[in-house]
Write a protein that holds these residues in place. Structure first.
Motif, PDB file in Angstrom:
ATOM      1  N   GLU A  54      35.232  45.806  41.964  1.00  0.00           N
ATOM      2  CA  GLU A  54      36.096  46.956  41.693  1.00  0.00           C
ATOM      3  C   GLU A  54      36.776  47.485  42.951  1.00  0.00           C
ATOM      4  O   GLU A  54      37.784  48.194  42.838  1.00  0.00           O
ATOM      5  CB  GLU A  54      35.286  48.078  41.037  1.00  0.00           C
ATOM      6  N   TYR A  55      36.247  47.184  44.101  1.00  0.00           N
ATOM      7  CA  TYR A  55      36.921  47.613  45.327  1.00  0.00           C
ATOM      8  C   TYR A  55      36.626  46.648  46.466  1.00  0.00           C
ATOM      9  O   TYR A  55      35.627  45.931  46.481  1.00  0.00           O
ATOM     10  CB  TYR A  55      36.522  49.047  45.720  1.00  0.00           C
ATOM     11  N   LEU A  56      37.551  46.638  47.427  1.00  0.00           N
ATOM     12  CA  LEU A  56      37.394  45.853  48.645  1.00  0.00           C
ATOM     13  C   LEU A  56      37.736  46.769  49.819  1.00  0.00           C
ATOM     14  O   LEU A  56      38.868  47.240  49.946  1.00  0.00           O
ATOM     15  CB  LEU A  56      38.322  44.641  48.640  1.00  0.00           C
ATOM     16  N   ASP A  57      36.749  47.028  50.655  1.00  0.00           N
ATOM     17  CA  ASP A  57      36.913  47.927  51.801  1.00  0.00           C
ATOM     18  C   ASP A  57      36.887  47.108  53.089  1.00  0.00           C
ATOM     19  O   ASP A  57      35.849  46.568  53.476  1.00  0.00           O
ATOM     20  CB  ASP A  57      35.787  48.969  51.800  1.00  0.00           C
ATOM     21  N   LEU A  81      39.603  42.740  38.196  1.00  0.00           N
ATOM     22  CA  LEU A  81      39.036  44.041  37.851  1.00  0.00           C
ATOM     23  C   LEU A  81      39.130  45.052  38.989  1.00  0.00           C
ATOM     24  O   LEU A  81      38.657  46.183  38.846  1.00  0.00           O
ATOM     25  CB  LEU A  81      37.565  43.884  37.442  1.00  0.00           C
ATOM     26  N   MET A  82      39.733  44.643  40.094  1.00  0.00           N
ATOM     27  CA  MET A  82      39.757  45.507  41.262  1.00  0.00           C
ATOM     28  C   MET A  82      40.565  46.776  40.996  1.00  0.00           C
ATOM     29  O   MET A  82      41.671  46.730  40.468  1.00  0.00           O
ATOM     30  CB  MET A  82      40.323  44.762  42.470  1.00  0.00           C
ATOM     31  N   LYS A  83      40.001  47.900  41.398  1.00  0.00           N
ATOM     32  CA  LYS A  83      40.646  49.204  41.204  1.00  0.00           C
ATOM     33  C   LYS A  83      41.090  49.827  42.525  1.00  0.00           C
ATOM     34  O   LYS A  83      42.055  50.583  42.552  1.00  0.00           O
ATOM     35  CB  LYS A  83      39.662  50.173  40.523  1.00  0.00           C
ATOM     36  N   HIS A 116      45.018  45.851  38.025  1.00  0.00           N
ATOM     37  CA  HIS A 116      45.631  47.148  37.732  1.00  0.00           C
ATOM     38  C   HIS A 116      45.001  48.153  38.691  1.00  0.00           C
ATOM     39  O   HIS A 116      43.939  48.711  38.424  1.00  0.00           O
ATOM     40  CB  HIS A 116      45.403  47.542  36.268  1.00  0.00           C
ATOM     41  N   LEU A 117      45.681  48.383  39.778  1.00  0.00           N
ATOM     42  CA  LEU A 117      45.121  49.158  40.883  1.00  0.00           C
ATOM     43  C   LEU A 117      45.140  50.657  40.583  1.00  0.00           C
ATOM     44  O   LEU A 117      46.087  51.186  40.006  1.00  0.00           O
ATOM     45  CB  LEU A 117      45.918  48.880  42.157  1.00  0.00           C
ATOM     46  N   PHE A 118      44.072  51.344  40.999  1.00  0.00           N
ATOM     47  CA  PHE A 118      43.969  52.801  40.875  1.00  0.00           C
ATOM     48  C   PHE A 118      44.249  53.480  42.217  1.00  0.00           C
ATOM     49  O   PHE A 118      44.910  54.514  42.269  1.00  0.00           O
ATOM     50  CB  PHE A 118      42.563  53.179  40.393  1.00  0.00           C
ATOM     51  N   GLU A 119      43.757  52.880  43.305  1.00  0.00           N
ATOM     52  CA  GLU A 119      43.909  53.494  44.633  1.00  0.00           C
ATOM     53  C   GLU A 119      44.299  52.443  45.661  1.00  0.00           C
ATOM     54  O   GLU A 119      43.731  51.350  45.698  1.00  0.00           O
ATOM     55  CB  GLU A 119      42.599  54.170  45.074  1.00  0.00           C
TER      56      GLU A 119
END
Length: 598
Positions: A54-57, A81-83, A116-119
């Motif tokens: 869901e995220y990659l930092d 699924l990455m947001k 479908h990115l959120f941030e």
């Protein structure tokens, strides 16, 4: 390359699953220098091993194009699924030619994966306008139709980058609408420390007007003056859900305060308003206090920052009264103003009565001086007052946009640009252009003024007039919110005034010089109707004179002339208007009085 123990990957991911961002991969602040595909292997493996990514930092690492390409391939396989793309401080030390390619790889991968990115957080990457070029296609793609949080803090965008960003966001909105998807509904927009200035702010304001969905906007320290602030206020007024507005360290002034005050009734759920270090001065603060003090308004307000705004005693009580019914107020920052002992007492007493004293932060840095205590402020009658607002427009033209950004290089996170000419600066006298002037530029200014006056029979007169206008455009930046711009402006102003004073003495042109100064400060009307209107920031010009008037080279006759016209302003209109520069004039007069008494 910094090492990373793959055996600890399971532990890393287990910790991450408890993160508010959801399930994902974090290599934050590992200080990895990733040049090749092999260098990125650890990240690639972690991405592929993460179920439901869901995220990659990747904050605090530095990716070259080849490493970014490898990461992108992994995202194509497992990024659907990455947001959240948390990519702060990811290109330190990279050349301008590397960054767009790396961004293109990453953006294209998310598009291919159907993300479908959120941030999207790309803060602290000084990639400038060329970075937006690399992002443009991605920002307009279906992967960003769902974007709700966009953080682009400290990216060195400049005006041209701000315009590119605005266009990309508008295209994203239009594309999403045309595709039958819910239109882009951005909620959080952060773009501080980007030197957007007026033109960049105006471009983004048109986006805000279209969106109508914003809840948090933070654009501190962008060199925006009242015209850009007015555009932002108008654009934001279409966003009734706005809760947080941070315009700290821009130059709002009286006109900007009036525009914000007009927009405030649209923000019924306002929680935080940060206008610290915005040169509101007393009048601007009173305008805002009146808007905020409407009974029953802004019940959710928890924080108000009006610190370091040169607010004097008269502004204390209106601010305190405006906060009286704000039951949830937790923080009221008013330090660094000029309230004086009397004003501070008024604030504390009034807030104590309304039971809001607990919200007041320290007033230890109140900068008032006894002799600077506010006098009765009488309205002056000046025809051109609306044109010579305390922070004028610093107008931009196409020469700035068309600068060759291919010569830019990013070194240690900073954009290094080519130098520009005197002509370029005078066409577009912005803070950014001031810093791009050659180090030894004084003679070039003098030559320009001479060349501009040689064709006229009264060449000395024309030279003084042209040279004075040059001084105005440089000294106008003496109150810039950027320390480097402010210091450069002050140093150049000092040198320019020194040269002109000596020229006036040597050529027996002191009276001509004094007249030119008064005209260009808006203290008297020009005899020549074709001399052009004042289009520079008079606030900065008066502030600069506070410094240079104390120099040994500055002429006593000029001091006396200034003092006379500051004490007895000339009536040039029957219409009674508020003089937004009265505080600046009073401040200069105080300095001149002090010089005379010593």
């Amino acid at each position: 390359m910094s090492s990373f123990n793959l055996n600890d990957l399971g532990t890393e991911l287990q910790d991450v699953t408890q993160n508010n961002a959801g399930i994902g991969v974090s290599f934050a602040k590992k200080s990895l220098k990733l040049d090749t595909e092999e260098d990125a292997l650890e990240i690639v493996k972690a991405i592929r091993a993460c179920t439901n990514l869901e995220y990659l930092d990747l904050e605090g690492n530095t990716l070259g194009p080849l490493a970014a390409k490898a990461v992108a391939q992994a995202l194509e396989e497992n990024g659907s699924l990455m947001k959240r793309a948390l990519w702060k401080d990811m290109f330190t030390g990279r050349l301008k030619s590397e960054i767009p390619k790396a961004l293109e790889y990453l953006g294209s991968a998310l598009c291919t994966a159907g993300t479908h990115l959120f941030e999207l957080d790309l803060s602290d990457n000084a990639f400038g306008p060329i970075g937006i070029e690399g992002l443009a296609n991605f920002l307009t793609s279906s992967s960003c139709y769902t974007l709700r949080v966009l953080r682009l803090d400290n990216n060195g965008l400049g005006i041209s980058g701000g315009k590119m960003l605005a266009k990309a966001l508008l295209d994203c909105y239009n594309n999403s609408f045309e595709a039958g998807s819910p239109p882009l509904a951005l909620k959080v927009f952060v773009a501080g420390r980007n030197r957007l200035e007026n033109e960049g702010a105006k471009a983004l304001a048109s986006v805000f007007q279209k969106l109508t969905s914003l809840e948090e906007v933070a654009m501190p320290q962008n060199g925006i003056y009242h015209e850009g602030i007015t555009a932002l206020a108008n654009g934001l007024s279409y966003n009734p859900g706005l809760r947080i507005l941070n315009l700290n360290d821009n130059t709002v002034g009286l006109k900007g305060a009036q525009a914000i005050a007009k927009a405030l009734p649209n923000f019924k759920n306002l929680e935080q308003l940060n206008l610290g270090d915005c040169l509101l001065k007393t009048r601007g603060s009173m305008v805002l206090a009146e808007a905020l003090g409407v009974e029953g308004s802004y019940p959710s307000l928890t924080e108000l920052n009006l610190s370091y705004n040169e607010i004097k005693t008269k502004g204390a009580n209106p601010i305190a009264l405006a906060m009286a019914d704000k039951k949830h107020l937790a923080t009221l920052q008013l330090d660094g103003n000029n309230f004086g002992k009397e004003g501070c007492t008024i604030l504390r007493d009034s807030l104590t009565i309304s039971e809001r004293i607990g919200s007041l932060s320290t007033l230890d840095d109140d900068e008032s001086d006894k002799e600077d205590r506010e006098k009765d402020e009488e309205e002056n009658e000046e025809e051109n007052d609306e044109e010579s607002d305390e922070k004028s427009d610093e107008s931009e033209n196409e020469s700035k946009e068309n600068r060759d950004i291919n010569k830019d290089t990013i070194i240690n996170g900073n954009i290094i640009r080519s130098k520009i000419s005197v002509i370029d600066f005078l066409k577009s006298p912005t803070g950014e252009n001031l810093l791009l002037l050659q180090d030894d530029i004084i003679q070039d200014f003098i030559t320009y003024a001479k060349n501009s006056s040689n064709s006229d029979s009264s060449s000395e007169l024309k030279f003084i007039e042209e040279y004075t206008r040059i001084i105005m455009k440089v000294s106008a930046l003496s109150t810039s919110g950027y320390v480097d711009v402010r210091l450069r402006a002050q140093n150049l102003t000092d040198a320019l005034y020194s040269k002109l004073c000596f020229f006036a003495i040597e050529n027996d042109q002191v009276s001509i010089w004094n007249n030119a100064l008064l005209v260009n400060l808006g203290l008297i009307k020009a005899e020549d109707k074709n001399s052009g209107k004042i289009d520079w920031n008079l606030e900065g010009c008066f502030k600069a004179l506070e410094i240079v008037s104390q120099k040994d080279y500055f002429l006593q006759e000029t001091r006396n002339t200034l003092k006379f016209f500051l004490e007895k302003p000339i009536r040039i209109s029957k219409k009674k208007v508020m003089d937004s520069l009265q505080d600046s004039k009073d401040s200069l007069k105080t300095v001149l009085d002090r010089i005379q008494s010593t």
